[in-house]
Design a protein around this motif. Structure first.
Motif, PDB file in Angstrom:
ATOM      1  N   ALA A 155      16.434 -27.692  28.915  1.00  0.00           N
ATOM      2  CA  ALA A 155      17.735 -28.324  28.684  1.00  0.00           C
ATOM      3  C   ALA A 155      17.775 -29.735  29.256  1.00  0.00           C
ATOM      4  N   TYR A 156      17.254 -29.898  30.474  1.00  0.00           N
ATOM      5  CA  TYR A 156      17.364 -31.202  31.127  1.00  0.00           C
ATOM      6  C   TYR A 156      16.248 -32.179  30.737  1.00  0.00           C
ATOM      7  N   LYS A 157      15.029 -31.649  30.470  1.00  0.00           N
ATOM      8  CA  LYS A 157      13.898 -32.580  30.381  1.00  0.00           C
ATOM      9  C   LYS A 157      13.279 -32.726  28.995  1.00  0.00           C
ATOM     10  N   HIS A 158      13.489 -31.746  28.112  1.00  0.00           N
ATOM     11  CA  HIS A 158      12.857 -31.848  26.789  1.00  0.00           C
ATOM     12  C   HIS A 158      13.690 -32.713  25.847  1.00  0.00           C
ATOM     13  N   THR A 159      13.027 -33.231  24.838  1.00  0.00           N
ATOM     14  CA  THR A 159      13.728 -34.117  23.879  1.00  0.00           C
ATOM     15  C   THR A 159      14.740 -33.355  23.037  1.00  0.00           C
ATOM     16  N   ASP A 160      14.568 -32.024  22.879  1.00  0.00           N
ATOM     17  CA  ASP A 160      15.555 -31.286  22.079  1.00  0.00           C
ATOM     18  C   ASP A 160      16.590 -30.582  22.977  1.00  0.00           C
ATOM     19  N   GLY A 161      16.699 -31.027  24.236  1.00  0.00           N
ATOM     20  CA  GLY A 161      17.730 -30.506  25.133  1.00  0.00           C
ATOM     21  C   GLY A 161      18.943 -31.426  25.117  1.00  0.00           C
ATOM     22  N   LEU A 162      19.441 -31.781  26.315  1.00  0.00           N
ATOM     23  CA  LEU A 162      20.655 -32.601  26.433  1.00  0.00           C
ATOM     24  C   LEU A 162      20.469 -33.986  25.818  1.00  0.00           C
ATOM     25  N   LYS A 163      19.223 -34.495  25.854  1.00  0.00           N
ATOM     26  CA  LYS A 163      18.966 -35.833  25.277  1.00  0.00           C
ATOM     27  C   LYS A 163      19.294 -35.858  23.785  1.00  0.00           C
ATOM     28  N   LYS A 164      19.050 -34.740  23.125  1.00  0.00           N
ATOM     29  CA  LYS A 164      19.317 -34.667  21.675  1.00  0.00           C
ATOM     30  C   LYS A 164      20.817 -34.444  21.414  1.00  0.00           C
ATOM     31  N   LEU A 165      21.477 -33.670  22.301  1.00  0.00           N
ATOM     32  CA  LEU A 165      22.862 -33.260  22.050  1.00  0.00           C
ATOM     33  C   LEU A 165      23.893 -34.297  22.477  1.00  0.00           C
ATOM     34  N   ILE A 166      23.544 -35.099  23.493  1.00  0.00           N
ATOM     35  CA  ILE A 166      24.534 -36.023  24.056  1.00  0.00           C
ATOM     36  C   ILE A 166      24.047 -37.453  23.900  1.00  0.00           C
ATOM     37  N   TYR A 199      22.322 -39.838  26.721  1.00  0.00           N
ATOM     38  CA  TYR A 199      22.268 -39.007  27.930  1.00  0.00           C
ATOM     39  C   TYR A 199      21.224 -39.554  28.902  1.00  0.00           C
ATOM     40  N   GLU A 200      21.631 -39.667  30.175  1.00  0.00           N
ATOM     41  CA  GLU A 200      20.685 -40.081  31.224  1.00  0.00           C
ATOM     42  C   GLU A 200      20.577 -38.956  32.228  1.00  0.00           C
ATOM     43  N   ILE A 201      19.336 -38.663  32.661  1.00  0.00           N
ATOM     44  CA  ILE A 201      19.175 -37.645  33.707  1.00  0.00           C
ATOM     45  C   ILE A 201      19.807 -38.198  34.972  1.00  0.00           C
ATOM     46  N   ARG A 202      20.708 -37.402  35.582  1.00  0.00           N
ATOM     47  CA  ARG A 202      21.407 -37.880  36.775  1.00  0.00           C
ATOM     48  C   ARG A 202      20.899 -37.134  38.000  1.00  0.00           C
ATOM     49  N   GLN A 203      20.714 -37.911  39.030  1.00  0.00           N
ATOM     50  CA  GLN A 203      20.285 -37.357  40.297  1.00  0.00           C
ATOM     51  C   GLN A 203      21.302 -36.292  40.736  1.00  0.00           C
ATOM     52  N   PRO A 260      25.293 -41.307  41.623  1.00  0.00           N
ATOM     53  CA  PRO A 260      24.193 -42.165  41.146  1.00  0.00           C
ATOM     54  C   PRO A 260      24.611 -43.634  40.991  1.00  0.00           C
ATOM     55  N   TYR A 261      25.909 -43.944  41.175  1.00  0.00           N
ATOM     56  CA  TYR A 261      26.365 -45.320  40.940  1.00  0.00           C
ATOM     57  C   TYR A 261      25.926 -46.257  42.058  1.00  0.00           C
ATOM     58  N   ASP A 262      25.773 -47.514  41.703  1.00  0.00           N
ATOM     59  CA  ASP A 262      25.386 -48.539  42.671  1.00  0.00           C
ATOM     60  C   ASP A 262      26.660 -49.158  43.259  1.00  0.00           C
ATOM     61  N   PHE A 263      27.292 -48.423  44.182  1.00  0.00           N
ATOM     62  CA  PHE A 263      28.572 -48.879  44.731  1.00  0.00           C
ATOM     63  C   PHE A 263      28.457 -50.223  45.440  1.00  0.00           C
ATOM     64  N   GLY A 264      27.308 -50.445  46.077  1.00  0.00           N
ATOM     65  CA  GLY A 264      27.123 -51.711  46.796  1.00  0.00           C
ATOM     66  C   GLY A 264      27.293 -52.915  45.886  1.00  0.00           C
ATOM     67  N   GLU A 313      29.767 -30.273  46.989  1.00  0.00           N
ATOM     68  CA  GLU A 313      30.425 -31.566  46.795  1.00  0.00           C
ATOM     69  C   GLU A 313      29.517 -32.395  45.875  1.00  0.00           C
ATOM     70  N   ALA A 314      30.061 -32.797  44.728  1.00  0.00           N
ATOM     71  CA  ALA A 314      29.285 -33.600  43.775  1.00  0.00           C
ATOM     72  C   ALA A 314      30.067 -34.885  43.537  1.00  0.00           C
ATOM     73  N   GLU A 315      29.565 -35.980  44.066  1.00  0.00           N
ATOM     74  CA  GLU A 315      30.327 -37.226  44.028  1.00  0.00           C
ATOM     75  C   GLU A 315      30.453 -37.769  42.604  1.00  0.00           C
ATOM     76  N   THR A 316      31.367 -38.730  42.433  1.00  0.00           N
ATOM     77  CA  THR A 316      31.650 -39.336  41.129  1.00  0.00           C
ATOM     78  C   THR A 316      30.360 -39.715  40.418  1.00  0.00           C
ATOM     79  N   GLY A 317      30.261 -39.324  39.131  1.00  0.00           N
ATOM     80  CA  GLY A 317      29.114 -39.727  38.322  1.00  0.00           C
ATOM     81  C   GLY A 317      27.972 -38.730  38.329  1.00  0.00           C
ATOM     82  N   THR A 318      28.104 -37.644  39.111  1.00  0.00           N
ATOM     83  CA  THR A 318      27.028 -36.636  39.168  1.00  0.00           C
ATOM     84  C   THR A 318      26.952 -35.843  37.868  1.00  0.00           C
ATOM     85  N   GLY A 319      28.094 -35.706  37.184  1.00  0.00           N
ATOM     86  CA  GLY A 319      28.148 -34.863  35.982  1.00  0.00           C
ATOM     87  C   GLY A 319      28.330 -33.409  36.374  1.00  0.00           C
TER      88      GLY A 319
END
Length: 932
Positions: A244-255, A258-262, A715-719, A284-290
């Motif tokens: 789902a996360y890493k193959h081309t016919d997983g989330l990358k194909k559906l969304i 889509y970027e893999i998020r830390q 994953p955002y660059d808040f700085g 706790e999953a901070e903003t942008g984690t998905g």
């Protein structure tokens, strides 16, 4: 042939009676077949100034009107253009009111032609629309609107809208149209001939197939039940999630994009592990984690593989909508079959067609709002597949009518709607076969505390927005009663005792006596409630200032404690007099109920089971009122907080009674964590000072209750995306509160000038908010910025949000309930101003009593409760700002304690590492200008 004169005016203001005048008129003459016969348009010299607001709205300047004719010069042409037609306008009272005022001024008789109001017609025929403003409707229907707020352009769009609505009328089923005739006489628009014409067309031109069913004599949209598909064989979880996360016919194909998020994949694995191994978890999953997609993947996989229903509960409707409409449909393909996810609500959200059908037969006694509500519901029933009233916006009094026709009226004591002709039963049936039930914290907490089951059974639950769980459970584990709502309930009781409800039902003379007795009890209860409310209001209003505080919407609060024995004793006596009337009322209702049940066995009158059902639910309601109030003024339970609120400037009986448990952690531990196999708590803000101790303590996850923990960074660059700015030159708030308000107002204006508004300013004190608002209104030109303030501009939070988002250059002042859930319009920039660090007011009833309890145990309430709670609120506020990797924003914090108090470091360490500037206000404003 019928002709419509569709008119639109631009004016200097909205009150003809106060001397406002017309500056432009546009008329379109149209025939019933949609053919335009003639158009007329002219500017009009108003013989008075044009306010700047009107110029900015319409683009019409005073110079444009200098050579325009007076209305008296065009009166004859306009009058004869319209006098033999239906007059149509989008808000007819406004346009026709202005025209008739001008005709009168020029010596012409007012027009009393048949009228059509397209606002009213749109509310009825397009009941699901988000807005009924002309601009929004034209956008929604794709009508094209090249010059909004110019008379001829608006008149043309109104004529297109009328055409569309008449076509929509033609598509309604014949029975719906016949029901509409029952309420049409109470409406503004005179559209009986058009309804009759549509009935004729319907008879001779009925299309096939017919997409409606008839439930209790009312056409409803046909609901087709989806076939339950057998579960596919999915690969083992580790293999499946990797794909789902890493193959081309997983989330990358559906969304798309889509970027893999830390952290997202890690969260999915953690949630799945907690569900499988029957653990509790705090994530706790901070903003942008998905985070929502992360837990949905785990929950749906678990549900489908184990054929077990899971529950997801959220605090906000917007998150429920996002899950159901966006995220779940995007993931469906990964599961090899359609995902069955349902939104589950309480009974009171669903319509009961038995009760609605009964009310339609009583339409001869309706007022305007009730007639409009019935008409809207009739059309909505041909479109809805859920029967959930949240899909439409009822008029204000329509909400009172809803109480009579919601499924709450058909409680389990009398089941009127067996099987497929009840939306509530459909909702229950769907939930029975669902993979995932989505609900809100309110219903979730009511289910935990109530003896009556409110939700379908579940063993595993994911609590999103879990930082709200303590506050919501406090509210629902306690009581909230207010004068206005109790009066409404008593009025609804009284409607049951009108003799016409029982006409032609063979009842014994003793029932007539009981009806009179019940009516007398209602009148007596209303009077006793009035006495009690006025007494509470006067005593609290006249009380010493130090014993009173203000809520975040400006109500005066008064905590009930062991003191004030005389006050409580009198209030208790008055309360029990009110409850004695309620008891008499319940006894009379039970007698009428039993007699009716008896009559029902001998008589097949369709009204009897409906009246029995209503009496049952009202008897239950009297019991609930009694249970909540019987010991309200008794202070023997030290584990409760009770307080009263009054509207300081409101009616002398606007009184609200509250009770909350002092500590919900024990209830949550007993009812939730010790009962359920797996509870996953998640939010962007659960930790303080890199620890979950606080959230564990307040939610009951201490002691022998184990839970795994994780904190996943954003994953955002808040700085790069955010700057925190703290002015070092603000006056001391304690020494100079007035100067402090002036400094805030100046800072708001200076920053808004650079950011072009789009600011959310968060206060912790309602009093300071009000003073700041009035000061800003003195020197801010409404053409430059629109300023909205919670509890001042309007009472409704949603209305404020809509107004705020309707204007680009807007500033919104909010108190504590705005610390989240408000999206700031504008892609390039948002500015969040925090006036004071968000400590709860020390005088807040629940806070002060909880602090006292901790002090008695020799504990430090500031470090244990106040500081962690404020840090979580601070993180929430901060998180409103950056919602994507391209956003940029400024957090302007007008509280030097952040930099100078010992505890300031805890706030700064709780947010991502961002640049912090601590300088004079002027230097900070220049820095914002430079940075942007």
């Amino acid at each position: 042939m019928t002709t419509f004169a569709i008119v639109d005016l631009e004016t200097t203001g909205n009150a003809a009676s106060k001397g406002d005048r017309i500056i432009e008129i546009g008329v379109v003459l149209m025939q019933l077949n949609g053919e335009i016969i003639q158009e007329f348009s002219t500017l009009v010299y108003p013989e008075r100034d044009v306010p700047p607001f009107i110029t900015s709205l319409t683009g019409i300047h005073e110079d444009d009107l200098l050579d325009a004719p007076l209305f008296s010069e065009v009166t004859d042409e306009v009058y004869h253009l319209m006098k033999d037609s239906y007059i149509v306008a989008h808000n007819i009272e406004f346009d026709l009111g202005f025209l008739n005022e001008e005709f009168k001024r020029c010596g012409y008789p007012p027009l009393h032609n048949p009228i059509i109001d397209t606002v009213e017609m749109a509310r009825i025929l397009l009941p699901g629309s988000a807005s009924f403003k002309l601009g929004q409707l034209s956008e929604q229907l794709g009508l094209g609107h090249d010059q909004p707020h110019r008379a001829l352009s608006d008149a043309r769009v109104t004529s297109d809208l009328l055409n569309y609505l008449l076509h929509r009328l033609n598509q309604l089923p014949e029975r719906t149209l016949e029901h509409l005739l029952k309420v049409e006489g109470k409406l503004k628009s005179e559209w009986r001939p058009f309804i009759r014409k549509s009935i004729e067309n319907n008879r001779y031109e009925q299309t096939s197939p017919y997409p409606f069913d008839l439930w209790h004599g009312i056409p409803v949209k046909r609901i087709t039940q989806e076939e339950v598909v057998s579960n596919p064989s999915l690969p083992p979880f580790k293999e499946w999630i990797e794909k789902a996360y890493k193959h081309t016919d997983g989330l990358k194909k559906l969304i798309h994009n889509y970027e893999i998020r830390q952290g997202q994949e890690k969260m999915t694995e953690m949630v799945f592990e907690a569900l499988s191994e029957q653990n509790h978890a705090i994530i706790e999953a901070e903003t942008g984690t998905g985070k929502s997609m992360a837990y949905l993947l785990a929950a749906l996989y678990y549900s489908i593989v184990n054929n077990e229903r899971l529950l997801v509960t959220t605090h906000t409707n917007s998150l429920q909508k996002q899950l159901l409409e966006k995220e779940i449909p995007a993931l469906e393909e990964l599961f090899g079959r359609p995902v069955r996810a349902v939104l589950y609500k309480g009974r009171n959200h669903y319509i009961s067609l038995v009760h609605f059908s009964y009310e339609l037969e009583q339409s001869y006694q309706d007022n305007y709002d009730i007639a409009l509500t019935k008409a809207m519901i009739l059309v909505w029933l041909t479109e809805t597949t859920t029967g959930d009233i949240d899909e439409i916006q009822l008029p204000s009094n329509g909400k009172q009518f809803w109480h009579k026709v919601s499924a709450d009226q058909s409680k389990k004591t009398v089941e009127l709607e067996e099987g497929k002709e009840s939306y509530y039963h459909w909702a229950e049936k769907e939930a029975d076969s669902a993979d995932l039930i989505i609900t809100n914290h309110a219903l979730f907490c009511m289910d935990l505390i109530s003896s009556e089951q409110r939700l379908p059974g579940y063993d595993r639950v994911i609590v999103d927005e879990a930082h709200h769980l303590e506050a919501v459970s406090s509210r629902y584990f306690g009581i909230q009663l207010n004068y206005k709502e109790l009066q409404r309930q008593l009025t609804q009781f009284a409607e049951m005792f009108q003799k016409r409800n029982y006409s032609k039902i063979p009842l014994s003379p003793s029932v007539v006596t009981e009806l009179e007795r019940a009516q007398f009890s209602v009148d007596e209860a209303k009077e006793e409630l009035n006495h009690l409310s006025r007494y509470l209001f006067q005593r609290i209003k006249s009380h010493k200032k130090k014993d009173k505080t203000k809520s975040d919407v400006g109500r005066i609060q008064f905590v009930l404690d062991g003191k004030e024995v005389g006050f409580r004793s009198t209030a208790n006596e008055m309360c029990h007099r009110f409850l004695a009337s309620i008891k008499k009322l319940a006894i009379a209702m039970e007698k009428i109920h039993d007699q009716l049940q008896l009559a029902g066995q001998l008589n097949e009158d369709y009204r009897i089971p409906i009246l029995v059902s209503r009496l049952s639910s009202q008897i239950e309601l009297t019991k609930s009122i009694r249970d909540q109030l019987v010991d309200y003024f008794d202070m023997s339970d030290s584990n409760e907080v009770k307080w009263i609120e009054i509207e300081g400037e409101g009616a002398t009986n606007a009184v609200y009674l509250f009770k909350e448990p002092l500590n919900v952690s024990e209830i949550l531990r007993a009812r939730l964590f010790n009962q359920k196999r797996s509870v996953v708590l998640t939010s962007a803000t659960l930790s303080t000072d890199a620890s979950f101790d606080y959230i564990r303590k307040v939610l009951g996850l201490e002691g022998n209750v184990e839970a795994v923990e994780a904190s996943l960074p954003s994953p955002y660059d808040f700085g790069r995306q955010v700057k925190v700015m703290v002015p070092n030159d603000f006056p001391n708030i304690k020494a100079s509160p007035e100067e402090y308000v002036e400094a805030i107002s100046e800072a708001i204006y200076s920053v808004a000038t650079i950011t072009k508004g789009r600011m959310l300013v968060l206060f912790t004190s309602y009093d300071m908010l009000r003073k700041t608002y009035h000061l800003l209104k003195e020197f801010i030109d409404p053409e430059e910025f629109m300023v909205f303030a919670q509890g001042v501009s309007t009472g409704s939070r949603d209305r404020l949000k809509k107004n705020f988002q309707a204007f680009d250059q807007s500033i919104l002042l909010g108190t504590s309930s705005f610390w989240e859930g408000v999206d700031i319009p504008g892609d390039d920039l948002s500015c969040l101003m925090i006036v004071r660090l968000p400590f709860q007011p020390p005088h807040d009833p629940v806070t002060s009593m909880r602090d006292q309890a901790l002090k008695k145990q020799q504990r430090n309430p500031f470090m244990e409760r106040s500081l962690p709670h404020a840090i979580i609120r601070f993180k929430q506020g901060f998180g409103r700002l950056i919602r994507s990797s391209t956003d940029r924003g400024v957090v302007f914090i007008c509280d030097q304690r952040l930099m100078e108090a010992k505890y300031g470091k805890y706030f700064l360490s709780s947010i991502p590492d961002v640049p912090v500037s601590y300088r004079s206000t002027r230097e900070l404003v220049d820095e914002i200008d430079e940075w942007l």
